[in-house]
Structure formats: C-alpha cells, structure tokens
Design a protein around this motif. Sequence first.
Motif, mmCIF file in Angstrom:
data_model
loop_
_atom_site.group_PDB
_atom_site.id
_atom_site.type_symbol
_atom_site.label_atom_id
_atom_site.label_comp_id
_atom_site.label_asym_id
_atom_site.label_seq_id
_atom_site.Cartn_x
_atom_site.Cartn_y
_atom_site.Cartn_z
ATOM 1 N N ILE A 43 -74.189 53.971 -24.469
ATOM 2 C CA ILE A 43 -74.255 52.528 -24.301
ATOM 3 C C ILE A 43 -74.892 51.946 -25.554
ATOM 4 C CG2 ILE A 43 -75.262 50.658 -22.943
ATOM 5 C CD1 ILE A 43 -75.338 52.670 -20.560
ATOM 6 N N LYS A 44 -74.173 51.085 -26.233
ATOM 7 C CA LYS A 44 -74.718 50.487 -27.445
ATOM 8 C C LYS A 44 -75.701 49.380 -27.094
ATOM 9 C CE LYS A 44 -71.295 51.557 -30.964
ATOM 10 N NZ LYS A 44 -70.472 51.020 -32.055
ATOM 11 N N ILE A 45 -76.919 49.488 -27.621
ATOM 12 C CA ILE A 45 -77.952 48.491 -27.379
ATOM 13 C C ILE A 45 -78.390 47.880 -28.710
ATOM 14 C CG2 ILE A 45 -79.742 50.313 -27.375
ATOM 15 C CD1 ILE A 45 -81.374 48.512 -25.493
ATOM 16 N N GLY A 46 -78.411 46.573 -28.781
ATOM 17 C CA GLY A 46 -78.889 45.889 -29.965
ATOM 18 C C GLY A 46 -80.391 45.689 -29.881
ATOM 19 N N VAL A 47 -81.111 46.049 -30.916
ATOM 20 C CA VAL A 47 -82.570 45.927 -30.958
ATOM 21 C C VAL A 47 -82.947 44.984 -32.100
ATOM 22 C CG1 VAL A 47 -84.756 47.146 -31.268
ATOM 23 C CG2 VAL A 47 -82.889 48.242 -30.002
ATOM 24 N N ILE A 48 -83.689 43.924 -31.770
ATOM 25 C CA ILE A 48 -84.041 42.907 -32.763
ATOM 26 C C ILE A 48 -85.543 42.654 -32.722
ATOM 27 C CG2 ILE A 48 -83.754 40.480 -33.417
ATOM 28 C CD1 ILE A 48 -80.931 40.643 -32.165
ATOM 29 N N GLY A 49 -86.194 42.698 -33.901
ATOM 30 C CA GLY A 49 -87.625 42.438 -33.954
ATOM 31 C C GLY A 49 -88.198 42.790 -35.306
ATOM 32 N N PRO A 50 -89.506 42.620 -35.473
ATOM 33 C CA PRO A 50 -90.153 42.992 -36.735
ATOM 34 C C PRO A 50 -90.166 44.499 -36.917
ATOM 35 C CG PRO A 50 -91.759 42.124 -35.163
ATOM 36 C CD PRO A 50 -90.430 41.993 -34.527
ATOM 37 N N ILE A 104 -88.974 35.281 -38.177
ATOM 38 C CA ILE A 104 -88.566 34.985 -36.805
ATOM 39 C C ILE A 104 -87.220 34.272 -36.759
ATOM 40 C CG2 ILE A 104 -89.667 32.715 -36.573
ATOM 41 C CD1 ILE A 104 -89.831 35.552 -33.997
ATOM 42 N N GLY A 105 -86.917 33.504 -37.833
ATOM 43 C CA GLY A 105 -85.660 32.778 -37.878
ATOM 44 C C GLY A 105 -84.434 33.667 -37.973
ATOM 45 N N ASP A 106 -84.637 34.950 -38.273
ATOM 46 C CA ASP A 106 -83.506 35.879 -38.359
ATOM 47 C C ASP A 106 -83.007 36.317 -36.978
ATOM 48 O OD1 ASP A 106 -83.443 35.841 -41.105
ATOM 49 O OD2 ASP A 106 -84.754 37.588 -41.343
ATOM 50 N N ALA A 107 -83.823 36.117 -35.937
ATOM 51 C CA ALA A 107 -83.472 36.610 -34.598
ATOM 52 C C ALA A 107 -82.121 36.077 -34.114
ATOM 53 C CB ALA A 107 -84.586 36.278 -33.608
ATOM 54 N N PRO A 108 -81.877 34.741 -34.131
ATOM 55 C CA PRO A 108 -80.562 34.266 -33.672
ATOM 56 C C PRO A 108 -79.418 34.713 -34.572
ATOM 57 C CG PRO A 108 -81.875 32.454 -34.561
ATOM 58 C CD PRO A 108 -82.783 33.630 -34.448
ATOM 59 N N VAL A 109 -79.684 34.843 -35.867
ATOM 60 C CA VAL A 109 -78.641 35.308 -36.800
ATOM 61 C C VAL A 109 -78.235 36.735 -36.453
ATOM 62 C CG1 VAL A 109 -78.082 35.758 -39.216
ATOM 63 C CG2 VAL A 109 -79.535 33.798 -38.614
ATOM 64 N N PHE A 110 -79.243 37.599 -36.252
ATOM 65 C CA PHE A 110 -78.965 38.991 -35.884
ATOM 66 C C PHE A 110 -78.236 39.073 -34.540
ATOM 67 C CE2 PHE A 110 -82.898 40.568 -38.432
ATOM 68 C CZ PHE A 110 -82.140 40.568 -39.596
ATOM 69 N N ALA A 111 -78.685 38.259 -33.579
ATOM 70 C CA ALA A 111 -78.073 38.294 -32.243
ATOM 71 C C ALA A 111 -76.591 37.942 -32.319
ATOM 72 C CB ALA A 111 -78.810 37.335 -31.311
ATOM 73 N N ALA A 112 -76.269 36.879 -33.041
ATOM 74 C CA ALA A 112 -74.867 36.471 -33.179
ATOM 75 C C ALA A 112 -74.052 37.532 -33.909
ATOM 76 C CB ALA A 112 -74.789 35.140 -33.926
ATOM 77 N N GLU A 113 -74.689 38.217 -34.862
ATOM 78 C CA GLU A 113 -73.994 39.217 -35.671
ATOM 79 C C GLU A 113 -73.606 40.451 -34.864
ATOM 80 O OE1 GLU A 113 -75.050 42.467 -39.137
ATOM 81 O OE2 GLU A 113 -76.400 40.752 -38.871
ATOM 82 N N ILE A 114 -74.504 40.935 -34.032
ATOM 83 C CA ILE A 114 -74.262 42.227 -33.373
ATOM 84 C C ILE A 114 -73.855 42.117 -31.905
ATOM 85 C CG2 ILE A 114 -75.873 43.359 -34.929
ATOM 86 C CD1 ILE A 114 -77.892 43.516 -32.652
ATOM 87 N N MET A 115 -73.843 40.893 -31.347
ATOM 88 C CA MET A 115 -73.560 40.757 -29.921
ATOM 89 C C MET A 115 -72.198 41.337 -29.534
ATOM 90 S SD MET A 115 -74.174 37.409 -27.564
ATOM 91 C CE MET A 115 -73.154 36.378 -28.614
ATOM 92 N N GLY A 116 -71.224 41.180 -30.420
ATOM 93 C CA GLY A 116 -69.897 41.713 -30.112
ATOM 94 C C GLY A 116 -69.796 43.225 -30.228
ATOM 95 N N GLN A 117 -70.837 43.861 -30.792
ATOM 96 C CA GLN A 117 -70.802 45.317 -30.991
ATOM 97 C C GLN A 117 -71.552 46.086 -29.897
ATOM 98 O OE1 GLN A 117 -72.317 46.228 -34.980
ATOM 99 N NE2 GLN A 117 -71.831 44.146 -35.637
ATOM 100 N N VAL A 118 -72.338 45.368 -29.066
ATOM 101 C CA VAL A 118 -73.231 46.050 -28.129
ATOM 102 C C VAL A 118 -72.973 45.600 -26.693
ATOM 103 C CG1 VAL A 118 -75.005 46.290 -29.901
ATOM 104 C CG2 VAL A 118 -75.050 44.302 -28.384
ATOM 105 N N GLU A 119 -73.549 46.374 -25.763
ATOM 106 C CA GLU A 119 -73.419 46.048 -24.340
ATOM 107 C C GLU A 119 -74.655 45.353 -23.794
ATOM 108 O OE1 GLU A 119 -71.705 48.996 -21.660
ATOM 109 O OE2 GLU A 119 -71.237 50.222 -23.408
ATOM 110 N N VAL A 120 -75.754 45.426 -24.535
ATOM 111 C CA VAL A 120 -76.997 44.801 -24.090
ATOM 112 C C VAL A 120 -77.865 44.544 -25.324
ATOM 113 C CG1 VAL A 120 -78.123 47.032 -23.677
ATOM 114 C CG2 VAL A 120 -78.970 45.009 -22.490
ATOM 115 N N LEU A 121 -78.666 43.476 -25.263
ATOM 116 C CA LEU A 121 -79.564 43.138 -26.365
ATOM 117 C C LEU A 121 -81.015 43.233 -25.905
ATOM 118 C CD1 LEU A 121 -77.858 40.004 -27.981
ATOM 119 C CD2 LEU A 121 -78.389 42.133 -29.162
ATOM 120 N N LEU A 122 -81.882 43.750 -26.789
ATOM 121 C CA LEU A 122 -83.311 43.832 -26.498
ATOM 122 C C LEU A 122 -84.092 43.223 -27.660
ATOM 123 C CD1 LEU A 122 -85.620 44.928 -24.655
ATOM 124 C CD2 LEU A 122 -85.587 46.984 -26.073
#
Length: 441
Positions: A5-12, A39-57
């Motif tokens: 299961i592909k999970i996207g992980v976003i954070g410092p 912190i401003g990179d969070a929405p950019v990263f989310a939009a970038e990888i959302m189509g590649q993963v099944e869940v975001l953390l």
Amino acid sequence: MHNSIKIGVIGPPAIVEVIRETLRSFPNFSPVIRASNRIGDAPVFAAEIMGQVEVLLFSGYYPYKIAKEQVSFTVPVHYIPLTGTGLYRSLFRMYRSGKIGGLSIDLLANQAVEKVLAELGVPASGMHYYDGVPYRLEDMIQFHLQTYQQGKSAGALTGVKAVADELTRRNVPNEWVIPTAQDISVSLERALLSTEKRRNKESQIVFGLIQIDDYNQLLERSHSEHDVQKVKLEIHRLFLDYAGCLDGHLTSLGGDEYMFVTTRGIFERETRGYKFIPILIDAKRSLGVSLSIGIGFGQTANEAGTHARLALRQAKEFGGDICFIVREDRSVIGPVEMAHPMVYELSVTDEELLMRAEKAGMTASYMSKLMAQVSRLGKMEYTAQELASILGVTLRSSHRILLQWLDAELVEIVGVEKISSKGRPRQVYRLSFVDELEKVR
C-alpha cells in the motif's frame, strides 16, 4: 511488493526520519516521502503525490490543516497528533536543564499538560498557555517571547518547528514537542485500517435492477411476434454490453426487469463518482425506451439486493428514466443522471415528528418524496396542484391531506399564486416540517 500500500509521508526531515524508521514495522506500506522544513511546501507535496498513493500521512496537524485548505483530498488523510508521550519527553528535557519552573506552551491542551505534570509531581501553576489564533506563527512567537522577557517563564514548549527555530534564534530556551515512535505507530495503524476499509469497500458487491418503463406499450407497438422478439433481443444485447463495461454479471428476471451484479470500485469509476449512467442515454438513442434503475450497496449480498429494490422503487416514484442508489446506511443518492445528485435519508428517524406526521396522514413515503423534491430543487413552497403531482394523488386528495397537515403544523400557508385574470388564486404552502428535520440533524 504486489500487495503493498503506497503511503505518502509529508513533514519536516527530523520527523520524517522517525516515521521512515517506524515504517519498517509496517511491511504492507511502501512510502512516498516528501520532507521540508518549510510549512508552505505541505500542500504542494500533497497535490504532487496524491495521485501516486492510497493514503496520506502528515507529521502534524499544522501541515495537515494548511494542505486541507488548499487541496481537495481524494484519498484518506491522517496526521500524527501531539499526545502525552511526546510531551513527557520534552518536559523531561526541560526539567533536566532546570527550565521547568515556568513555561509558555502552545498547541497542547491544558488538561493533557496538567495530567503529565501531576504524574511527574511538578506544580502546574507556572504554566502559561497560548490562547490566540491557532497557527498564526508571528502571534505564537510573540507570545513566547513576551512571556520569557517578562520573567513569567523559563522557556517554551511549542508544537511548531518554525516557532522553535525562531525562538532559538532569539535565544529563548525551548523544546519542539514532536511525536514519538509510539505516536507514529498508532497513526500508521489508523492509516492502514483506512486503506483496508477502502479496499474492502471497493470489492463490495453491488446489485443493480433495471426496469424498462412502459414495457407493455413498447411491445404493443411491434407489428408481429418477430418484431417483439427482435426488440427483446436488442434490449438484452444493450444490457449485456453495459454489464460487460462493469465487468459484471447480467441476469434476466423475466419480462421488463433485469439484474446485474458488479463491484463498488468498478461501479464508482464507470459512473464517474455516481454522476453518469450511460445506459440511460444509450437506451433512448438506440431503442427509444426509457429505463428505471435502482442500485443497492450493502455489507451482504442480501442487503445489497434489498437496497437495489428500494432504489428502483425511488426511481419509479420519481417518474422513471432515472437512476437512484441506496447505500449501506440506507441513505439515497440520486437522481444519478442529474448534474448535481441529491443525497438524503431514505427514512426519517425523528420519532416525535413521525408521530405527528402519522396522525396527520403524512406517511413515510410522502415524507421521503417531499424531502427528495426539496433536496433536488431547493424549493420549500408548493401549491396543492404541485404537491398532488409530487405525491401521485388527485387534487382533491391533495387538498384534504394539506388540511390535515396544516392542523398538525407540518405545513403553513405563506401566500397565494394568481395564475390568470379569471382563475381563482392558489394558496402556496411551505413545508415547515423540513425545517424541523434540519434542526434535528
């Protein structure tokens, strides 16, 4: 791994490394990691990888909140909350450095902090909590800075790395409260559960019932038995092709009714998220017939079949040439072929209102029809003629029913409608019982 299961992980980076290490205990997960201290990179990263993963953390609530404001999530999303374990660690570090006498604290609940302090035997009287606008960084920094400069605190506890970095730059003792491996494990378990539920839902059995509107009239238009059989064959071929698009199984129930079985994931994709039923258009264009379709979701095949029958009844009551869906919680989506399908409860559960309605002759069927009409048109005011058409009763019956509903205060007269210079004005009734239902919900 095929079943990973592909999970996207976003954070410092500091937290992401701990998450990466904790992920070793979750072999089902294949991480797609994006790390940044901005912190401003969070929405950019989310939009970038959302189509590649099944869940975001997300590493915390703050990046999650910012991303949620800017991105429409299409997958389950989780964040790692700040809990007691991370607080214990930070308080211990402050205590060891002799800075526990008084603290300024943001983003941590008073009760959680005081509970930990009580267990550590540390007085809670010297704690100062930020009560300004959450996540307004400059305000949070000023709060910690002023509290420290005024001698009210010996240091700061913050849940935001940007705040911790700025306080360090200004020589204010501080601890960045970050989640522990235990906190991360709990969040990963929740993320895993959400994807498994989603996968289970995708493989859920879906029953569909198709009924040909005015079937007997269609056959009567045929000039010979040969023509009748030809029409039946064309209809069957059309339905068979549609079932093929759904990777489903089609069964004729005899006469004007067919049933198909597919899975929810395929159905959702083929209908573009319950917005498009191509067979309704195809049947009209190729055969000149209209269809009523009922779709049922359920935890069991029996439940899905029952809900499909209820959905078909809704489609027929609506007038046909339409599709409705009844989900496992008995809520209704539809009409599906409309641009903006409505979603409403199949049954009303407010007991007091139901008792009043029943005494006034407003059946659950009448109530559902009226609520569906309100949901579809956003219109609360109707004449007796309009209500007669909606409920499928005569005008005389509509007037009789409205008198009963007026007495029970389920509707109210709000005006009159003059249709011509000679015609009598029509009274306009407002469905005030709908307002009561909205208050209950």
